[in-house]
Design a protein around this motif. Structure first.
Motif, mmCIF file in Angstrom:
data_model
loop_
_atom_site.group_PDB
_atom_site.id
_atom_site.type_symbol
_atom_site.label_atom_id
_atom_site.label_comp_id
_atom_site.label_asym_id
_atom_site.label_seq_id
_atom_site.Cartn_x
_atom_site.Cartn_y
_atom_site.Cartn_z
ATOM 1 N N LYS A 134 0.844 -1.202 0.000
ATOM 2 C CA LYS A 134 0.000 0.000 0.000
ATOM 3 C C LYS A 134 0.881 1.254 0.000
ATOM 4 O O LYS A 134 1.923 1.280 0.634
ATOM 5 C CB LYS A 134 -0.886 0.031 1.256
ATOM 6 N N PRO A 135 0.437 2.308 -0.704
ATOM 7 C CA PRO A 135 1.186 3.567 -0.642
ATOM 8 C C PRO A 135 1.125 4.169 0.760
ATOM 9 O O PRO A 135 0.203 3.894 1.527
ATOM 10 C CB PRO A 135 0.480 4.472 -1.660
ATOM 11 N N LEU A 136 2.088 5.007 1.085
ATOM 12 C CA LEU A 136 2.160 5.629 2.409
ATOM 13 C C LEU A 136 1.282 6.877 2.422
ATOM 14 O O LEU A 136 1.742 7.973 2.155
ATOM 15 C CB LEU A 136 3.613 5.986 2.729
ATOM 16 N N LYS A 137 0.021 6.721 2.727
ATOM 17 C CA LYS A 137 -0.912 7.843 2.665
ATOM 18 C C LYS A 137 -0.942 8.673 3.953
ATOM 19 O O LYS A 137 -0.920 9.882 3.908
ATOM 20 C CB LYS A 137 -2.318 7.341 2.344
ATOM 21 N N SER A 138 -0.963 8.035 5.105
ATOM 22 C CA SER A 138 -1.142 8.789 6.352
ATOM 23 C C SER A 138 0.092 9.593 6.753
ATOM 24 O O SER A 138 -0.031 10.697 7.254
ATOM 25 C CB SER A 138 -1.532 7.842 7.488
ATOM 26 N N ASP A 139 1.281 9.061 6.542
ATOM 27 C CA ASP A 139 2.491 9.779 6.949
ATOM 28 C C ASP A 139 3.514 9.843 5.815
ATOM 29 O O ASP A 139 4.696 9.940 6.046
ATOM 30 C CB ASP A 139 3.097 9.153 8.200
ATOM 31 N N GLY A 140 3.051 9.798 4.593
ATOM 32 C CA GLY A 140 3.916 9.807 3.413
ATOM 33 C C GLY A 140 3.897 11.153 2.733
ATOM 34 O O GLY A 140 3.686 12.154 3.397
ATOM 35 N N PRO A 141 4.173 11.191 1.491
ATOM 36 C CA PRO A 141 4.173 10.116 0.504
ATOM 37 C C PRO A 141 5.436 9.246 0.516
ATOM 38 O O PRO A 141 5.435 8.165 -0.056
ATOM 39 C CB PRO A 141 4.054 10.846 -0.831
ATOM 40 N N VAL A 142 6.508 9.698 1.172
ATOM 41 C CA VAL A 142 7.701 8.865 1.288
ATOM 42 C C VAL A 142 8.259 8.934 2.702
ATOM 43 O O VAL A 142 7.989 9.884 3.440
ATOM 44 C CB VAL A 142 8.821 9.275 0.291
ATOM 45 N N HIS A 143 9.009 7.905 3.052
ATOM 46 C CA HIS A 143 9.813 7.884 4.269
ATOM 47 C C HIS A 143 11.267 7.909 3.814
ATOM 48 O O HIS A 143 11.635 7.191 2.887
ATOM 49 C CB HIS A 143 9.569 6.631 5.092
ATOM 50 N N VAL A 144 12.088 8.706 4.463
ATOM 51 C CA VAL A 144 13.490 8.814 4.089
ATOM 52 C C VAL A 144 14.336 8.040 5.092
ATOM 53 O O VAL A 144 14.292 8.309 6.291
ATOM 54 C CB VAL A 144 13.944 10.293 4.026
ATOM 55 N N TYR A 145 15.083 7.071 4.558
ATOM 56 C CA TYR A 145 15.969 6.243 5.373
ATOM 57 C C TYR A 145 17.410 6.601 5.058
ATOM 58 O O TYR A 145 17.773 6.760 3.888
ATOM 59 C CB TYR A 145 15.754 4.755 5.071
ATOM 60 N N LEU A 146 18.232 6.698 6.076
ATOM 61 C CA LEU A 146 19.658 6.925 5.877
ATOM 62 C C LEU A 146 20.276 5.656 5.299
ATOM 63 O O LEU A 146 19.808 4.548 5.571
ATOM 64 C CB LEU A 146 20.334 7.294 7.193
ATOM 65 N N GLY A 147 21.313 5.814 4.511
ATOM 66 C CA GLY A 147 21.924 4.687 3.815
ATOM 67 C C GLY A 147 22.455 3.601 4.726
ATOM 68 O O GLY A 147 22.474 2.429 4.361
ATOM 69 N N ASP A 148 22.879 3.961 5.930
ATOM 70 C CA ASP A 148 23.415 2.958 6.853
ATOM 71 C C ASP A 148 22.318 2.250 7.656
ATOM 72 O O ASP A 148 22.598 1.347 8.421
ATOM 73 C CB ASP A 148 24.440 3.588 7.799
ATOM 74 N N GLY A 149 21.068 2.687 7.485
ATOM 75 C CA GLY A 149 19.953 2.048 8.174
ATOM 76 C C GLY A 149 19.805 2.450 9.623
ATOM 77 O O GLY A 149 19.011 1.867 10.355
ATOM 78 N N SER A 150 20.554 3.466 10.055
ATOM 79 C CA SER A 150 20.518 3.857 11.470
ATOM 80 C C SER A 150 19.154 4.403 11.893
ATOM 81 O O SER A 150 18.838 4.399 13.079
ATOM 82 C CB SER A 150 21.609 4.881 11.766
ATOM 83 N N ASN A 151 18.335 4.857 10.960
ATOM 84 C CA ASN A 151 17.006 5.364 11.323
ATOM 85 C C ASN A 151 15.894 4.488 10.749
ATOM 86 O O ASN A 151 14.789 4.956 10.526
ATOM 87 C CB ASN A 151 16.839 6.810 10.860
#
Length: 165
Positions: A134-151
């Motif tokens: 499902k698309p991220l409608k409630s808290d999207g449209p995107v989530h940004v993740y750091l490349g190392d996965g720390s977040n």
């Protein structure tokens, strides 16, 4: 239009991003496993050579006809797309916008505030755009993740724009 994200600032080309079409993009990555795997520099030529080799081996072993296994692989891939949690690398979008030579940072504008990152770190970002198909409608449209996965458990949410400074 709330799903469209602008990419602006010190760039040669101001672009817009539409996460709704990324599900069809071959660059998508599975976020359930992406950060678990060791980060590895992928050599595109090497990957292409391996894919061609695999295809060639399959044709030699099974012939050039479409064996039943190909049909089941397509069905599995379709099922995965409909139920998967996906992201896409940010680097191609950054390269397409062509940041100025004197640009130093990327500012992620969200409804919760702004986050500033050096451009070198911004190249490794992953943009999550789908959760369980499902698309991220409630808290999207995107989530940004750091490349190392720390977040990975607390990504940057409610993103409105990316600005290069």
């Amino acid at each position: 239009m709330e799903n469209i994200i602008s990419f602006k600032g010190k760039v040669k080309y101001t672009i817009t991003l539409d996460p709704g079409v990324w599900i069809f993009d071959d660059r998508r990555v599975d976020l359930n496993t992406y950060f678990d795997n060791e980060a590895e520099n992928k050599n595109e030529l090497e990957e292409y050579t391996k894919a061609v080799s695999k295809h060639w081996d399959r044709e030699i072993m099974e012939g050039a006809v479409f064996p039943p296994t190909l049909k089941t692989e397509k069905k599995f891939e379709k099922e995965k797309v409909l139920t998967g949690t996906f992201g896409i690398p940010f680097k191609p979008f950054l390269l397409n916008a062509e940041p100025d030579k004197n640009a130093e940072s990327l500012i992620i504008e969200s409804e919760d505030g702004e986050v500033q990152l050096p451009l070198s770190q911004a190249e490794d970002l992953i943009l999550g755009f789908s959760n369980e198909g499902k698309p991220l409608k409630s808290d999207g449209p995107v989530h940004v993740y750091l490349g190392d996965g720390s977040n990975k458990n607390n990504p940057i949410k409610r993103v409105k724009a990316f600005r290069v400074e």
